[in-house]
Design an enzyme around this catalytic site. Structure first.
Site, PDB file in Angstrom:
ATOM      1  N   TRP A 104       0.824  -1.202   0.000  1.00 20.46           N
ATOM      2  CA  TRP A 104       0.000   0.000   0.000  1.00 20.46           C
ATOM      3  C   TRP A 104       0.858   1.251   0.000  1.00 20.46           C
ATOM      4  O   TRP A 104       0.499   2.262  -0.627  1.00 20.46           O
ATOM      5  CB  TRP A 104      -0.983  -0.032   1.174  1.00 20.46           C
ATOM      6  CG  TRP A 104      -1.846  -1.251   1.109  1.00 20.46           C
ATOM      7  CD1 TRP A 104      -1.881  -2.300   1.979  1.00 20.46           C
ATOM      8  CD2 TRP A 104      -2.779  -1.580   0.062  1.00 20.46           C
ATOM      9  NE1 TRP A 104      -2.771  -3.255   1.547  1.00 20.46           N
ATOM     10  CE2 TRP A 104      -3.341  -2.844   0.378  1.00 20.46           C
ATOM     11  CE3 TRP A 104      -3.193  -0.947  -1.106  1.00 20.46           C
ATOM     12  CZ2 TRP A 104      -4.288  -3.477  -0.422  1.00 20.46           C
ATOM     13  CZ3 TRP A 104      -4.136  -1.573  -1.920  1.00 20.46           C
ATOM     14  CH2 TRP A 104      -4.672  -2.816  -1.575  1.00 20.46           C
ATOM     15  N   ASP A 174      -1.952   6.320   6.668  1.00 18.39           N
ATOM     16  CA  ASP A 174      -3.013   5.434   6.203  1.00 18.39           C
ATOM     17  C   ASP A 174      -3.261   4.437   7.328  1.00 18.39           C
ATOM     18  O   ASP A 174      -2.437   3.567   7.587  1.00 18.39           O
ATOM     19  CB  ASP A 174      -2.560   4.720   4.923  1.00 18.39           C
ATOM     20  CG  ASP A 174      -3.570   3.703   4.408  1.00 18.39           C
ATOM     21  OD1 ASP A 174      -4.623   3.505   5.055  1.00 18.39           O
ATOM     22  OD2 ASP A 174      -3.297   3.093   3.359  1.00 18.39           O
ATOM     23  N   LYS A 198     -12.654  -2.313   7.326  1.00 22.71           N
ATOM     24  CA  LYS A 198     -11.913  -3.210   8.219  1.00 22.71           C
ATOM     25  C   LYS A 198     -12.500  -3.147   9.637  1.00 22.71           C
ATOM     26  O   LYS A 198     -12.992  -4.126  10.160  1.00 22.71           O
ATOM     27  CB  LYS A 198     -10.436  -2.814   8.272  1.00 22.71           C
ATOM     28  CG  LYS A 198      -9.818  -2.447   6.946  1.00 22.71           C
ATOM     29  CD  LYS A 198      -9.442  -3.633   6.106  1.00 22.71           C
ATOM     30  CE  LYS A 198      -8.611  -3.193   4.915  1.00 22.71           C
ATOM     31  NZ  LYS A 198      -8.178  -4.299   4.064  1.00 22.71           N
TER      32      LYS A 198
END
Length: 363
Positions: A104, A174, A198
Protein backbone atom coordinates in the site's frame (compact mmCIF):
# COMPACT_ATOMS: atom_id res chain seq x y z
CA UNK A 1 -33.77 -19.57 11.68
CA UNK A 2 -30.32 -18.00 11.45
CA UNK A 3 -27.70 -20.27 9.96
CA UNK A 4 -24.58 -20.54 12.09
CA UNK A 5 -22.32 -17.59 11.36
CA UNK A 6 -19.08 -18.28 9.52
CA UNK A 7 -15.74 -17.76 11.21
CA UNK A 8 -15.02 -14.65 9.15
CA UNK A 9 -11.31 -13.80 8.86
CA UNK A 10 -11.63 -11.80 5.63
CA UNK A 11 -9.13 -8.98 5.23
CA UNK A 12 -11.76 -6.53 3.96
CA UNK A 13 -14.61 -6.13 3.58
CA UNK A 14 -14.45 -7.85 6.90
CA UNK A 15 -16.60 -9.02 9.79
CA UNK A 16 -19.16 -6.64 11.24
CA UNK A 17 -20.56 -6.95 14.76
CA UNK A 18 -23.60 -9.24 14.78
CA UNK A 19 -25.47 -6.83 17.05
CA UNK A 20 -25.01 -4.06 14.48
CA UNK A 21 -26.24 -6.25 11.64
CA UNK A 22 -29.28 -7.28 13.63
CA UNK A 23 -30.14 -3.68 14.49
CA UNK A 24 -29.75 -2.63 10.87
CA UNK A 25 -32.01 -5.51 9.87
CA UNK A 26 -34.74 -4.27 12.21
CA UNK A 27 -34.45 -0.70 10.94
CA UNK A 28 -33.91 -1.59 7.30
CA UNK A 29 -37.45 -0.99 6.03
CA UNK A 30 -38.61 1.65 8.52
CA UNK A 31 -35.90 3.82 10.06
CA UNK A 32 -37.10 5.39 13.32
CA UNK A 33 -40.69 5.73 12.18
CA UNK A 34 -39.91 7.62 8.97
CA UNK A 35 -41.64 4.98 6.85
CA UNK A 36 -38.44 4.74 4.81
CA UNK A 37 -35.19 2.85 4.87
CA UNK A 38 -32.17 4.89 5.88
CA UNK A 39 -31.02 4.31 2.29
CA UNK A 40 -34.10 6.20 1.08
CA UNK A 41 -33.67 9.24 3.28
CA UNK A 42 -32.61 12.51 1.70
CA UNK A 43 -29.12 13.45 2.79
CA UNK A 44 -30.58 16.91 3.46
CA UNK A 45 -33.26 15.58 5.81
CA UNK A 46 -33.17 16.11 9.56
CA UNK A 47 -33.41 12.34 10.13
CA UNK A 48 -30.28 11.65 8.10
CA UNK A 49 -28.32 14.67 9.37
CA UNK A 50 -28.73 13.32 12.90
CA UNK A 51 -27.26 9.98 11.80
CA UNK A 52 -24.41 11.81 10.07
CA UNK A 53 -23.58 14.13 12.95
CA UNK A 54 -23.81 11.42 15.58
CA UNK A 55 -21.29 9.32 13.65
CA UNK A 56 -18.86 12.25 13.58
CA UNK A 57 -19.43 12.95 17.28
CA UNK A 58 -18.88 9.32 18.27
CA UNK A 59 -15.65 9.07 16.29
CA UNK A 60 -14.35 12.29 17.85
CA UNK A 61 -15.17 10.97 21.31
CA UNK A 62 -13.72 7.47 20.85
CA UNK A 63 -10.46 8.72 19.33
CA UNK A 64 -10.26 11.86 21.52
CA UNK A 65 -9.92 13.98 18.38
CA UNK A 66 -8.91 17.56 19.28
CA UNK A 67 -11.04 20.53 18.23
CA UNK A 68 -8.50 21.67 15.66
CA UNK A 69 -9.36 18.70 13.42
CA UNK A 70 -12.12 18.10 10.89
CA UNK A 71 -13.70 14.67 10.43
CA UNK A 72 -14.70 14.00 6.83
CA UNK A 73 -16.66 11.17 5.21
CA UNK A 74 -15.42 10.71 1.65
CA UNK A 75 -15.70 8.17 -1.14
CA UNK A 76 -13.17 6.45 -3.38
CA UNK A 77 -11.56 4.32 -0.69
CA UNK A 78 -8.09 4.77 0.75
CA UNK A 79 -6.75 4.34 -2.79
CA UNK A 80 -8.16 7.71 -3.86
CA UNK A 81 -6.33 9.27 -0.92
CA UNK A 82 -3.05 8.08 -2.47
CA UNK A 83 -3.73 10.65 -5.21
CA UNK A 84 -5.74 13.24 -3.30
CA UNK A 85 -3.04 13.86 -0.70
CA UNK A 86 -0.23 14.81 -3.13
CA UNK A 87 -2.72 16.60 -5.39
CA UNK A 88 -3.50 18.95 -2.51
CA UNK A 89 -0.24 19.12 -0.60
CA UNK A 90 2.66 18.33 -2.96
CA UNK A 91 3.74 20.88 -5.55
CA UNK A 92 5.76 20.19 -8.69
CA UNK A 93 9.41 19.78 -7.73
CA UNK A 94 8.60 19.54 -4.02
CA UNK A 95 9.67 16.53 -1.96
CA UNK A 96 7.63 14.30 0.35
CA UNK A 97 8.99 11.41 2.38
CA UNK A 98 7.40 7.96 2.27
CA UNK A 99 8.23 5.15 4.66
CA UNK A 100 7.92 1.93 2.72
CA UNK A 101 6.44 -1.04 4.58
CA UNK A 102 4.42 -2.89 1.95
CA UNK A 103 2.23 -2.86 -1.12
CA UNK A 104 0.00 0.00 0.00
CA UNK A 105 2.89 2.38 0.59
CA UNK A 106 4.21 1.35 -2.83
CA UNK A 107 0.89 2.29 -4.39
CA UNK A 108 0.79 5.57 -2.46
CA UNK A 109 4.24 6.74 -3.57
CA UNK A 110 3.50 5.82 -7.18
CA UNK A 111 0.57 8.24 -7.19
CA UNK A 112 2.66 10.95 -5.51
CA UNK A 113 5.18 10.72 -8.35
CA UNK A 114 2.53 12.25 -10.62
CA UNK A 115 2.60 15.50 -8.63
CA UNK A 116 6.03 16.03 -7.07
CA UNK A 117 9.21 14.28 -5.99
CA UNK A 118 8.45 11.70 -3.31
CA UNK A 119 11.33 9.63 -1.98
CA UNK A 120 11.94 6.68 0.34
CA UNK A 121 12.82 7.72 3.88
CA UNK A 122 13.28 4.04 4.73
CA UNK A 123 12.14 0.69 3.40
CA UNK A 124 11.89 -2.87 4.65
CA UNK A 125 11.44 -4.31 1.15
CA UNK A 126 14.82 -6.07 1.22
CA UNK A 127 13.59 -8.40 3.96
CA UNK A 128 10.26 -9.02 2.20
CA UNK A 129 8.54 -6.45 4.41
CA UNK A 130 8.92 -8.61 7.50
CA UNK A 131 9.63 -5.62 9.74
CA UNK A 132 8.75 -2.00 10.40
CA UNK A 133 11.83 0.24 10.03
CA UNK A 134 13.38 1.21 13.35
CA UNK A 135 12.75 4.78 14.45
CA UNK A 136 16.53 5.25 14.66
CA UNK A 137 16.75 4.63 10.89
CA UNK A 138 14.50 7.55 10.03
CA UNK A 139 15.93 10.91 8.99
CA UNK A 140 13.61 13.72 7.94
CA UNK A 141 14.14 16.68 5.65
CA UNK A 142 12.66 19.89 7.05
CA UNK A 143 11.79 20.96 3.49
CA UNK A 144 9.50 17.96 2.94
CA UNK A 145 5.85 18.75 2.28
CA UNK A 146 4.86 15.81 4.49
CA UNK A 147 5.87 12.36 5.70
CA UNK A 148 3.60 9.41 4.84
CA UNK A 149 3.36 5.99 6.48
CA UNK A 150 0.99 3.01 6.58
CA UNK A 151 0.25 2.14 10.20
CA UNK A 152 -0.68 -1.51 9.59
CA UNK A 153 0.14 -3.69 6.61
CA UNK A 154 -2.63 -6.12 5.79
CA UNK A 155 -0.67 -8.15 3.24
CA UNK A 156 2.50 -8.70 5.26
CA UNK A 157 1.08 -8.62 8.78
CA UNK A 158 3.25 -5.86 10.24
CA UNK A 159 2.23 -2.88 12.37
CA UNK A 160 3.86 0.24 13.79
CA UNK A 161 4.13 0.02 17.58
CA UNK A 162 5.46 3.57 17.96
CA UNK A 163 5.16 6.42 15.50
CA UNK A 164 8.01 8.74 14.49
CA UNK A 165 8.33 12.32 15.65
CA UNK A 166 8.50 14.52 12.55
CA UNK A 167 8.67 17.94 14.18
CA UNK A 168 7.12 20.60 11.98
CA UNK A 169 6.73 18.27 9.01
CA UNK A 170 3.10 17.12 8.68
CA UNK A 171 2.78 13.39 9.41
CA UNK A 172 0.16 11.58 7.33
CA UNK A 173 -0.97 8.03 8.03
CA UNK A 174 -3.01 5.43 6.20
CA UNK A 175 -4.75 3.68 9.11
CA UNK A 176 -7.24 1.72 7.05
CA UNK A 177 -6.62 -1.61 8.74
CA UNK A 178 -6.04 -0.69 12.37
CA UNK A 179 -7.94 2.51 13.10
CA UNK A 180 -10.09 2.14 16.24
CA UNK A 181 -8.21 -1.02 17.26
CA UNK A 182 -5.97 0.69 19.81
CA UNK A 183 -5.48 4.14 21.34
CA UNK A 184 -3.68 6.68 19.14
CA UNK A 185 -2.59 10.24 19.80
CA UNK A 186 -4.33 12.01 16.94
CA UNK A 187 -2.43 15.22 17.68
CA UNK A 188 0.75 13.55 16.37
CA UNK A 189 -0.73 13.53 12.86
CA UNK A 190 -1.71 16.20 10.36
CA UNK A 191 -3.95 13.81 8.46
CA UNK A 192 -5.23 10.29 9.09
CA UNK A 193 -7.24 8.39 6.52
CA UNK A 194 -8.94 5.01 6.59
CA UNK A 195 -11.21 2.96 4.39
CA UNK A 196 -14.10 1.85 6.58
CA UNK A 197 -14.26 -1.80 5.58
CA UNK A 198 -11.91 -3.21 8.22
CA UNK A 199 -12.86 -1.79 11.63
CA UNK A 200 -15.32 1.01 10.96
CA UNK A 201 -18.14 -0.41 8.84
CA UNK A 202 -18.93 -1.58 5.33
CA UNK A 203 -17.02 -0.62 2.21
CA UNK A 204 -17.90 2.66 0.53
CA UNK A 205 -16.94 5.18 3.22
CA UNK A 206 -13.49 6.68 3.77
CA UNK A 207 -12.82 8.57 6.98
CA UNK A 208 -10.38 11.48 6.89
CA UNK A 209 -9.23 13.23 10.06
CA UNK A 210 -7.43 16.40 9.01
CA UNK A 211 -5.88 19.21 11.00
CA UNK A 212 -7.41 22.56 10.10
CA UNK A 213 -4.10 24.32 9.52
CA UNK A 214 -3.23 21.74 6.85
CA UNK A 215 -6.37 22.73 4.98
CA UNK A 216 -4.89 26.21 4.62
CA UNK A 217 -1.96 24.74 2.63
CA UNK A 218 -4.25 23.08 0.09
CA UNK A 219 -3.54 23.50 -3.62
CA UNK A 220 -6.11 25.97 -4.95
CA UNK A 221 -5.90 24.40 -8.43
CA UNK A 222 -7.17 21.00 -7.31
CA UNK A 223 -10.60 20.02 -8.68
CA UNK A 224 -13.48 21.05 -6.43
CA UNK A 225 -14.52 17.51 -5.54
CA UNK A 226 -10.94 16.56 -4.68
CA UNK A 227 -10.28 19.43 -2.28
CA UNK A 228 -10.52 18.60 1.39
CA UNK A 229 -11.83 22.11 2.10
CA UNK A 230 -14.85 21.46 -0.12
CA UNK A 231 -15.97 18.70 2.22
CA UNK A 232 -14.83 20.38 5.43
CA UNK A 233 -16.90 23.50 4.69
CA UNK A 234 -20.04 21.45 4.02
CA UNK A 235 -19.80 18.84 6.80
CA UNK A 236 -19.16 16.18 4.12
CA UNK A 237 -22.54 17.00 2.57
CA UNK A 238 -21.33 18.85 -0.54
CA UNK A 239 -22.86 16.05 -2.61
CA UNK A 240 -24.72 12.87 -1.75
CA UNK A 241 -22.60 10.92 0.73
CA UNK A 242 -22.71 7.12 1.12
CA UNK A 243 -25.61 7.41 3.55
CA UNK A 244 -26.12 3.74 4.40
CA UNK A 245 -22.41 3.20 4.93
CA UNK A 246 -22.26 6.19 7.28
CA UNK A 247 -25.30 4.89 9.16
CA UNK A 248 -23.55 1.53 9.59
CA UNK A 249 -20.32 3.24 10.61
CA UNK A 250 -22.22 5.14 13.28
CA UNK A 251 -23.73 1.92 14.61
CA UNK A 252 -20.31 0.24 14.71
CA UNK A 253 -19.03 3.20 16.73
CA UNK A 254 -22.01 2.85 19.07
CA UNK A 255 -21.11 -0.85 19.46
CA UNK A 256 -17.52 0.06 20.36
CA UNK A 257 -18.87 2.42 23.03
CA UNK A 258 -21.07 -0.37 24.39
CA UNK A 259 -18.07 -2.71 24.56
CA UNK A 260 -16.37 -0.22 26.87
CA UNK A 261 -14.45 1.90 24.37
CA UNK A 262 -11.02 1.61 22.82
CA UNK A 263 -9.19 0.38 25.92
CA UNK A 264 -11.47 -2.67 26.16
CA UNK A 265 -11.31 -3.24 22.41
CA UNK A 266 -7.50 -3.14 22.58
CA UNK A 267 -7.42 -5.74 25.34
CA UNK A 268 -9.70 -8.03 23.37
CA UNK A 269 -7.59 -7.59 20.22
CA UNK A 270 -4.44 -8.50 22.13
CA UNK A 271 -6.11 -11.63 23.52
CA UNK A 272 -7.36 -12.68 20.08
CA UNK A 273 -3.99 -12.23 18.41
CA UNK A 274 -2.11 -13.94 21.24
CA UNK A 275 -4.04 -17.19 21.03
CA UNK A 276 -3.20 -17.53 17.32
CA UNK A 277 0.41 -16.32 17.58
CA UNK A 278 0.97 -18.74 20.48
CA UNK A 279 -0.28 -21.57 18.31
CA UNK A 280 2.21 -20.60 15.59
CA UNK A 281 5.12 -20.17 18.02
CA UNK A 282 4.44 -23.44 19.83
CA UNK A 283 4.17 -25.49 16.63
CA UNK A 284 7.96 -26.11 16.45
CA UNK A 285 8.09 -24.78 12.90
CA UNK A 286 5.02 -26.54 11.53
CA UNK A 287 3.59 -23.03 11.14
CA UNK A 288 5.85 -20.01 10.83
CA UNK A 289 4.99 -16.33 10.76
CA UNK A 290 5.94 -13.91 8.02
CA UNK A 291 6.39 -10.86 10.26
CA UNK A 292 9.21 -10.72 12.78
CA UNK A 293 7.93 -10.72 16.36
CA UNK A 294 8.72 -7.08 17.10
CA UNK A 295 6.66 -5.93 14.11
CA UNK A 296 3.71 -8.31 14.35
CA UNK A 297 0.26 -6.94 13.63
CA UNK A 298 -2.68 -7.40 15.99
CA UNK A 299 -5.00 -7.14 13.00
CA UNK A 300 -3.51 -9.38 10.30
CA UNK A 301 -1.74 -12.57 11.33
CA UNK A 302 0.27 -13.90 8.37
CA UNK A 303 1.78 -17.37 8.42
CA UNK A 304 2.81 -20.29 6.27
CA UNK A 305 3.38 -24.02 6.38
CA UNK A 306 6.70 -25.45 5.18
CA UNK A 307 5.12 -27.69 2.55
CA UNK A 308 3.01 -26.01 -0.17
CA UNK A 309 0.81 -29.06 -0.71
CA UNK A 310 0.17 -29.27 3.02
CA UNK A 311 -0.61 -25.55 3.04
CA UNK A 312 -3.23 -26.08 0.32
CA UNK A 313 -4.68 -28.95 2.31
CA UNK A 314 -4.82 -26.75 5.41
CA UNK A 315 -6.72 -24.02 3.58
CA UNK A 316 -9.10 -26.49 1.98
CA UNK A 317 -9.93 -28.22 5.26
CA UNK A 318 -10.21 -24.91 7.09
CA UNK A 319 -12.79 -23.73 4.56
CA UNK A 320 -14.73 -26.96 4.95
CA UNK A 321 -14.70 -26.41 8.72
CA UNK A 322 -16.33 -23.00 8.35
CA UNK A 323 -13.30 -20.70 8.37
CA UNK A 324 -13.56 -17.98 5.73
CA UNK A 325 -10.85 -15.70 4.34
CA UNK A 326 -7.71 -17.50 5.52
CA UNK A 327 -5.94 -17.38 2.15
CA UNK A 328 -3.06 -14.93 2.08
CA UNK A 329 -3.13 -12.03 -0.35
CA UNK A 330 -2.86 -13.17 -3.96
CA UNK A 331 0.48 -11.34 -4.33
CA UNK A 332 2.25 -13.31 -1.58
CA UNK A 333 0.21 -16.47 -0.93
CA UNK A 334 0.33 -18.29 2.37
CA UNK A 335 -2.28 -17.86 5.09
CA UNK A 336 -3.70 -14.83 6.85
CA UNK A 337 -6.16 -14.44 9.70
CA UNK A 338 -7.55 -10.93 9.96
CA UNK A 339 -8.71 -10.41 13.52
CA UNK A 340 -10.40 -7.03 13.30
CA UNK A 341 -12.50 -5.58 16.12
CA UNK A 342 -15.70 -7.40 15.17
CA UNK A 343 -14.07 -10.85 14.96
CA UNK A 344 -15.05 -12.55 18.24
CA UNK A 345 -12.56 -14.28 20.52
CA UNK A 346 -14.49 -17.52 19.98
CA UNK A 347 -13.58 -17.48 16.30
CA UNK A 348 -9.90 -17.04 17.11
CA UNK A 349 -10.04 -19.79 19.70
CA UNK A 350 -11.72 -22.10 17.19
CA UNK A 351 -9.00 -21.34 14.63
CA UNK A 352 -6.28 -22.04 17.19
CA UNK A 353 -7.87 -25.40 18.01
CA UNK A 354 -8.24 -26.26 14.33
CA UNK A 355 -4.57 -25.40 13.69
CA UNK A 356 -3.40 -27.61 16.57
CA UNK A 357 -5.58 -30.51 15.46
CA UNK A 358 -4.39 -30.16 11.87
CA UNK A 359 -0.78 -30.26 13.03
CA UNK A 360 -1.40 -33.39 15.09
CA UNK A 361 -2.99 -35.16 12.14
CA UNK A 362 -0.32 -34.13 9.65
CA UNK A 363 2.94 -34.27 11.59
Amino acid sequence: MLKQRAYNFNAGPSALPLAVLEKAQKEFVDFQGTGMSVMELSHRSAAYEEVHNQAISRLKSLLSIPDQYEVLFLQGGASLQFSMIPMNFLSAGQQAGYIMTGSWSEKAIKEAELFGKPYHIASSKKNQYRTIPALSELTFNEQDAYVHLTSNNTIYGTQWKEFPETGNIPLIADMSSDILSRPIDVSRFALIYAGAQKNLGPSGVTVVIIRKDLLEKENSDAPTMLKYSTHAKTNSLFHTPPTFGIYMLGEVLRWVEEQGGIDVITQKNEEKAKIIYDTIDQSHGFYYGHAEKGSRSLMNITFRLNDEDLEKKFLTEAKEAGFVGLNGHRSVGGCRASTYNAVPFEACKALSEFMREFQQKNS
